[in-house]
Structure formats: structure tokens, C-alpha cells
Design a protein around this motif. Structure first.
Motif, short mmCIF file in Angstrom:
data_model
loop_
_atom_site.label_atom_id
_atom_site.label_comp_id
_atom_site.label_asym_id
_atom_site.label_seq_id
_atom_site.Cartn_x
_atom_site.Cartn_y
_atom_site.Cartn_z
N LYS A 135 -9.74 1.99 -9.82
CA LYS A 135 -10.05 0.91 -8.87
C LYS A 135 -11.37 0.25 -9.17
CE LYS A 135 -7.27 2.72 -5.06
NZ LYS A 135 -7.26 3.21 -3.66
N ARG B 154 2.12 6.26 -7.23
CA ARG B 154 1.04 7.10 -7.75
C ARG B 154 1.31 8.59 -7.56
NH1 ARG B 154 -2.80 5.48 -4.66
NH2 ARG B 154 -3.48 3.73 -5.95
N SER B 155 1.75 8.98 -6.37
CA SER B 155 1.84 10.41 -6.05
C SER B 155 3.19 11.03 -6.34
CB SER B 155 1.51 10.63 -4.57
OG SER B 155 2.47 9.98 -3.76
N ALA C 288 0.84 -1.21 0.00
CA ALA C 288 0.00 0.00 0.00
C ALA C 288 0.87 1.25 0.00
CB ALA C 288 -0.92 0.00 1.22
N GLY C 289 1.96 1.22 0.79
CA GLY C 289 2.86 2.36 0.83
C GLY C 289 3.58 2.57 -0.49
N LYS C 290 4.04 1.46 -1.09
CA LYS C 290 4.71 1.55 -2.38
C LYS C 290 3.75 2.06 -3.46
CE LYS C 290 8.15 -2.10 -1.64
NZ LYS C 290 8.64 -3.41 -2.10
N THR C 291 2.51 1.58 -3.40
CA THR C 291 1.51 2.02 -4.36
C THR C 291 1.29 3.52 -4.29
OG1 THR C 291 0.37 -0.11 -4.30
CG2 THR C 291 -0.89 1.79 -5.06
N LYS C 292 1.21 4.04 -3.08
CA LYS C 292 1.00 5.47 -2.91
C LYS C 292 2.18 6.27 -3.43
CE LYS C 292 -0.52 8.93 0.41
NZ LYS C 292 -1.00 9.19 1.78
N LEU C 293 3.41 5.78 -3.19
CA LEU C 293 4.59 6.48 -3.68
C LEU C 293 4.65 6.47 -5.20
CD1 LEU C 293 7.29 5.27 -1.12
CD2 LEU C 293 6.44 7.59 -1.41
#
Length: 290
Positions: A183, A134-135, A127-132
Motif C-alpha cells: 500500500k 488477499r486472504s 474492499a470486501g472483494k480485495t480482502k477475499l
């Protein structure tokens, strides 16, 4: 006025002699001795009239390789400014007089790769990697995507870096194209780089259509459109890759639509929500809905 002073062939229509960008000033000449002497004299006259001294430590003459090979590079003492080499990039993007190749995109690729190296050693969840991804990762290249049609091989490198950072392996269990779906269509909401590039470049079509008081747009109408409407513009072999790509996007928009409908569509996209709606139009779609 010095009779040896003339406009560049592509700048005579708008009488463009110089470009002032941020706190920098670029003066252009033919590259022969006479042109360089005119520029040097003009700068000295400016100093005499204004009382302002040009910072020699931050100023240079830049020559194309042909001019440098003619011996002009040895006249720096006469022109009192050192001869430098044109920087690979300016204001964050590369400078080049021809089509960019993958070498010119190295700073972009290296910047994204350096970010992933900083994060790789940290204990990050998916989840953390996904956010990085994406943002941050998909935000680094936004400025480039507004300026250049990003080649497929460059997009491939960026995707490879993001994908390997996300999964920690060269063999991802899920297709990147699937991850770029929203999503509610079964993806993670990453932006498809090709579609995002198209959406950001399409803003230039809107600017050309409505911002006719801009110097850049005036120059485009004078040198490329020849005072015709944007919708009458046909590509020529000598046009830049950017202009050719803009025409491709225009043709996609016009397919199955009237011109007025496209004008309205562009106005909606770049009115208040920026390129978000333009991306939604251009991104790959999936029939799957969750």
C-alpha cells in the motif's frame, strides 16, 4: 531373504523400500510378475505375523501403462488385490513421473474458480472483494507453491480469475502488477505469485543446507549432490524441474554475494518469520512511496 528382491536404482544408496505418508503405505516394485508376487507374499506374511488384515476395499495395485499392457493387470485375482489407476493427486498435489503440464494444475484452478462463483452473486464492496482475494484466493495455492515451480501460464490463469472477480470485468482499470505492490507503494498488497513461489521454494535450499538428518535430504545428497555441498551442485539435463528451479534461485541469491552471506540470509528468512522476508526480497519494487 528372496534373492529377487532388490532396491530401486535411485533408492539403493539409502536402502529405501517403501514410503509411509500419513496413514498410507506405498510399496514399489518393478512391475513384472516376480516383483508383484514378492509384494503380495510380503503383505500376506505381515498379516500372518501381526494379526492385522489389510483392507482390500482400500488397497490397490497400481501399474504404469507399460506394465498394464503386458498382461499383468489380469493377475489381480492371483494377487488378491484389485488393480487400480494411479490417482491424479495425493495429499492435495498431483502425482506424475514427468514434468507437470497445465492439465495437472486443473484442480487448483477449478478450486479457485469455484470460490469466486460462490461469491459473485453476493453484494460485496471492492474492499470486501480485495480482502477475499488477499486472504482466501492467494491462500488456496500456497501449498502448491511450496512444492512446484508454478508455470507462467498457470499463474496467468489464477491472476485472471482473481482479477475478473475483483473488477467484475475482463478489462481491469488497473494493472495487476500495480495491485501486487504494498500500500505504501501505491498497490493493494496482493502477493505477486511468481515472487511468492520463489520465496516458498527457497525454503528447500535452506532445508537442504541444514536438515541433513531428513530422509528426503539424505536422498538428495546421495542421488543428486553426490555428497557435495549445495553450493557445488550443478544442474543436469535429467534433473527435475523443481531442482533446476532451486538452482536458479540459488544463483540469484549468490549474485553479488558471498556464500556465507547467502547462508546467513537464508537463516534469517526461515528462522522465525517464515517466507515473509524472502518474499520481500524477491517481489517487484516500485519507487513510488505514499
Amino acid at each position: 531373504m528372496n534373492t529377487n528382491f532388490n532396491f530401486h536404482a535411485k533408492c539403493a544408496g539409502e536402502k529405501i523400500t517403501h514410503l509411509a505418508i500419513a496413514d498410507d503405505l506405498m510399496l514399489f516394485g518393478r512391475g513384472d510378475y516376480m516383483s508383484m508376487e514378492i509384494l503380495a507374499d510380503a503383505m500376506e506374511e505381515f498379516s500372518d505375523c501381526s494379526g492385522l488384515e489389510i483392507n482390500k476395499d482400500k488397497s490397490n495395485f497400481f501399474f504404469r501403462w507399460q506394465a498394464a499392457n503386458t498382461g499383468l493387470g489380469g493377475d489381480q485375482e492371483h494377487f488378491w488385490l484389485p488393480v487400480g489407476f494411479l490417482a491424479g493427486k495425493y495429499l492435495g498435489v498431483p502425482l506424475a513421473s514427468s514434468k507437470l503440464n497445465i492439465m495437472h494444475y486443473t484442480p487448483l484452478i477449478d478450486k479457485i474458480a469455484s470460490l469466486t462463483k460462490k461469491w459473485t452473486g453476493k453484494n460485496l464492496s471492492y474492499a470486501g472483494k480485495t480482502k477475499l482475494v488477499r486472504s482466501v484466493l492467494q491462500g488456496v495455492e500456497c501449498y502448491w507453491l511450496q512444492v512446484f515451480p508454478l508455470p507462467a501460464n498457470v499463474r496467468g490463469w489464477v491472476i485472471y480469475i482473481c482479477r475478473e472477480f475483483l473488477w467484475g470485468t475482463k478489462y481491469p482499470p488497473v494493472s495487476w502488477n500495480d495491485l501486487c505492490l504494498p500500500k505504501d507503494e501505491g498497490g493493494l498488497g496482493f502477493r505477486d505469485l511468481g515472487a511468492w513461489n520463489k520465496a516458498l521454494l527457497a525454503r528447500n535450499l535452506w532445508n537442504i543446507h541444514v536438515k541433513k538428518d531428513s530422509l528426503w535430504i539424505k536422498w538428495i545428497y546421495s542421488e543428486f549432490l553426490k555428497n557435495r555441498m549445495l553450493w557445488e551442485w550443478t544442474a543436469r539435463s535429467r534433473d527435475s524441474p523443481l531442482f533446476k528451479r532451486l538452482l536458479e534461485i540459488r544463483e540469484e541469491l549468490l549474485t553479488g554475494r558471498a556464500r556465507r552471506e547467502v547462508e546467513k540470509l537464508l537463516g534469517q528468512w526461515y528462522g522465525s518469520k517464515g517466507a515473509v522476508e524472502a518474499y520481500e526480497w524477491s517481489r517487484p519494487k516500485s519507487e513510488r512511496r505514499l
